[in-house]
Design a protein around this motif. Structure first.
Motif, PDB file in Angstrom:
ATOM      1  N   TRP A  71     -40.656  -1.774   2.754  1.00 25.61           N
ATOM      2  CA  TRP A  71     -40.688  -3.126   2.194  1.00 25.61           C
ATOM      3  C   TRP A  71     -40.033  -3.164   0.814  1.00 25.61           C
ATOM      4  O   TRP A  71     -39.226  -4.058   0.534  1.00 25.61           O
ATOM      5  N   VAL A  72     -40.352  -2.198  -0.037  1.00 19.03           N
ATOM      6  CA  VAL A  72     -39.768  -2.171  -1.384  1.00 19.03           C
ATOM      7  C   VAL A  72     -38.243  -2.092  -1.293  1.00 19.03           C
ATOM      8  O   VAL A  72     -37.532  -2.826  -1.987  1.00 19.03           O
ATOM      9  N   LYS A  73     -37.731  -1.214  -0.418  1.00 15.96           N
ATOM     10  CA  LYS A  73     -36.279  -1.105  -0.271  1.00 15.96           C
ATOM     11  C   LYS A  73     -35.689  -2.413   0.240  1.00 15.96           C
ATOM     12  O   LYS A  73     -34.678  -2.901  -0.276  1.00 15.96           O
ATOM     13  N   GLY A  74     -36.293  -2.996   1.256  1.00 18.39           N
ATOM     14  CA  GLY A  74     -35.782  -4.251   1.813  1.00 18.39           C
ATOM     15  C   GLY A  74     -35.843  -5.394   0.818  1.00 18.39           C
ATOM     16  O   GLY A  74     -34.885  -6.171   0.687  1.00 18.39           O
ATOM     17  N   TYR A  75     -36.939  -5.499   0.102  1.00 17.57           N
ATOM     18  CA  TYR A  75     -37.100  -6.555  -0.899  1.00 17.57           C
ATOM     19  C   TYR A  75     -36.047  -6.407  -1.996  1.00 17.57           C
ATOM     20  O   TYR A  75     -35.367  -7.365  -2.367  1.00 17.57           O
ATOM     21  N   HIS A  76     -35.898  -5.192  -2.498  1.00 14.62           N
ATOM     22  CA  HIS A  76     -34.932  -4.932  -3.565  1.00 14.62           C
ATOM     23  C   HIS A  76     -33.505  -5.225  -3.093  1.00 14.62           C
ATOM     24  O   HIS A  76     -32.738  -5.915  -3.785  1.00 14.62           O
ATOM     25  N   SER A  77     -33.144  -4.730  -1.928  1.00 12.09           N
ATOM     26  CA  SER A  77     -31.772  -4.899  -1.423  1.00 12.09           C
ATOM     27  C   SER A  77     -31.444  -6.361  -1.161  1.00 12.09           C
ATOM     28  O   SER A  77     -30.354  -6.831  -1.511  1.00 12.09           O
ATOM     29  N   GLU A  78     -32.382  -7.100  -0.575  1.00 13.77           N
ATOM     30  CA  GLU A  78     -32.104  -8.512  -0.297  1.00 13.77           C
ATOM     31  C   GLU A  78     -32.112  -9.345  -1.572  1.00 13.77           C
ATOM     32  O   GLU A  78     -31.309 -10.261  -1.722  1.00 13.77           O
ATOM     33  N   ARG A  79     -33.013  -9.041  -2.477  1.00 14.87           N
ATOM     34  CA  ARG A  79     -33.072  -9.792  -3.740  1.00 14.87           C
ATOM     35  C   ARG A  79     -31.791  -9.594  -4.548  1.00 14.87           C
ATOM     36  O   ARG A  79     -31.261 -10.526  -5.138  1.00 14.87           O
ATOM     37  N   LYS A  80     -31.279  -8.374  -4.549  1.00 17.34           N
ATOM     38  CA  LYS A  80     -30.066  -8.057  -5.308  1.00 17.34           C
ATOM     39  C   LYS A  80     -28.791  -8.328  -4.514  1.00 17.34           C
ATOM     40  O   LYS A  80     -27.697  -8.194  -5.048  1.00 17.34           O
ATOM     41  N   LYS A  81     -28.937  -8.678  -3.227  1.00 18.09           N
ATOM     42  CA  LYS A  81     -27.796  -8.940  -2.344  1.00 18.09           C
ATOM     43  C   LYS A  81     -26.876  -7.724  -2.212  1.00 18.09           C
ATOM     44  O   LYS A  81     -25.658  -7.847  -2.134  1.00 18.09           O
ATOM     45  N   HIS A  82     -27.468  -6.549  -2.165  1.00 16.04           N
ATOM     46  CA  HIS A  82     -26.690  -5.326  -1.997  1.00 16.04           C
ATOM     47  C   HIS A  82     -26.496  -5.041  -0.515  1.00 16.04           C
ATOM     48  O   HIS A  82     -27.428  -5.138   0.273  1.00 16.04           O
ATOM     49  N   GLY A  83     -25.293  -4.661  -0.172  1.00 19.53           N
ATOM     50  CA  GLY A  83     -24.966  -4.287   1.198  1.00 19.53           C
ATOM     51  C   GLY A  83     -24.329  -2.914   1.223  1.00 19.53           C
ATOM     52  O   GLY A  83     -24.118  -2.295   0.175  1.00 19.53           O
ATOM     53  N   PRO A  84     -23.991  -2.430   2.402  1.00 19.33           N
ATOM     54  CA  PRO A  84     -23.444  -1.075   2.548  1.00 19.33           C
ATOM     55  C   PRO A  84     -22.165  -0.791   1.755  1.00 19.33           C
ATOM     56  O   PRO A  84     -21.812   0.362   1.558  1.00 19.33           O
ATOM     57  N   THR A  85     -21.481  -1.815   1.284  1.00 18.12           N
ATOM     58  CA  THR A  85     -20.278  -1.581   0.479  1.00 18.12           C
ATOM     59  C   THR A  85     -20.597  -1.438  -1.018  1.00 18.12           C
ATOM     60  O   THR A  85     -19.684  -1.178  -1.811  1.00 18.12           O
ATOM     61  N   ASP A  86     -21.871  -1.587  -1.388  1.00 17.64           N
ATOM     62  CA  ASP A  86     -22.286  -1.483  -2.798  1.00 17.64           C
ATOM     63  C   ASP A  86     -22.940  -0.139  -3.067  1.00 17.64           C
ATOM     64  O   ASP A  86     -23.799   0.308  -2.291  1.00 17.64           O
TER      65      ASP A  86
END
Length: 129
Positions: free
Chosen positions: A84-99
């Motif tokens: 959940w922490v990883k998913g929340y952080h990644s979606e909040r920051k809009k980070h994807g596999p190219t980042d």
């Protein structure tokens, strides 16, 4: 080599293998969807898959039933929250596999799971062997 060390190494190999399958081969679209939502059935299902496979690994290594159930319940809670922490952080920051930040979060997530396994092996050696 002594029996305790052999058993600990076997448990480590089994937990590593189950992690590979549960995280990279057996995830369903429901498990991967809406990763930033805290209450999420797919994430609960994914963490439960990890717990079930860890239970099998512990039983192969001779862990007692009650100990295995409790330890896997703890792993279920830990795995759920790490993801959940990883998913929340990644979606909040809009980070994807190219980042690069996405991969740092991914690496930290994997490290936390591996440290969970070290803790499980420690508990097994201390309380169940």
């Amino acid at each position: 080599m002594d029996t305790a060390l052999n058993t600990a190494l076997l448990l480590l190999v089994l937990l590593q293998a189950k992690h590979m399958f549960a995280d990279f081969f057996l995830q369903t679209p429901r498990m991967l969807a809406a990763r930033s939502t805290y209450v999420h059935f797919g994430r609960a299902e994914h963490a439960f898959l990890h717990a079930i496979l860890s239970f099998v690994a512990l039983k192969i290594c001779g862990a007692p039933l009650g100990f295995s159930v409790v330890l896997c319940a703890v792993e279920w809670v830990a795995h759920y929250h790490i993801d959940w922490v990883k998913g929340y952080h990644s979606e909040r920051k809009k980070h994807g596999p190219t980042d690069a930040a996405y991969w740092r979060a991914f690496g930290l997530d994997q490290l936390m799971h591996q440290l969970t396994y070290i803790g499980m092996i420690w508990a097994f050696a201390r309380y169940a062997f």
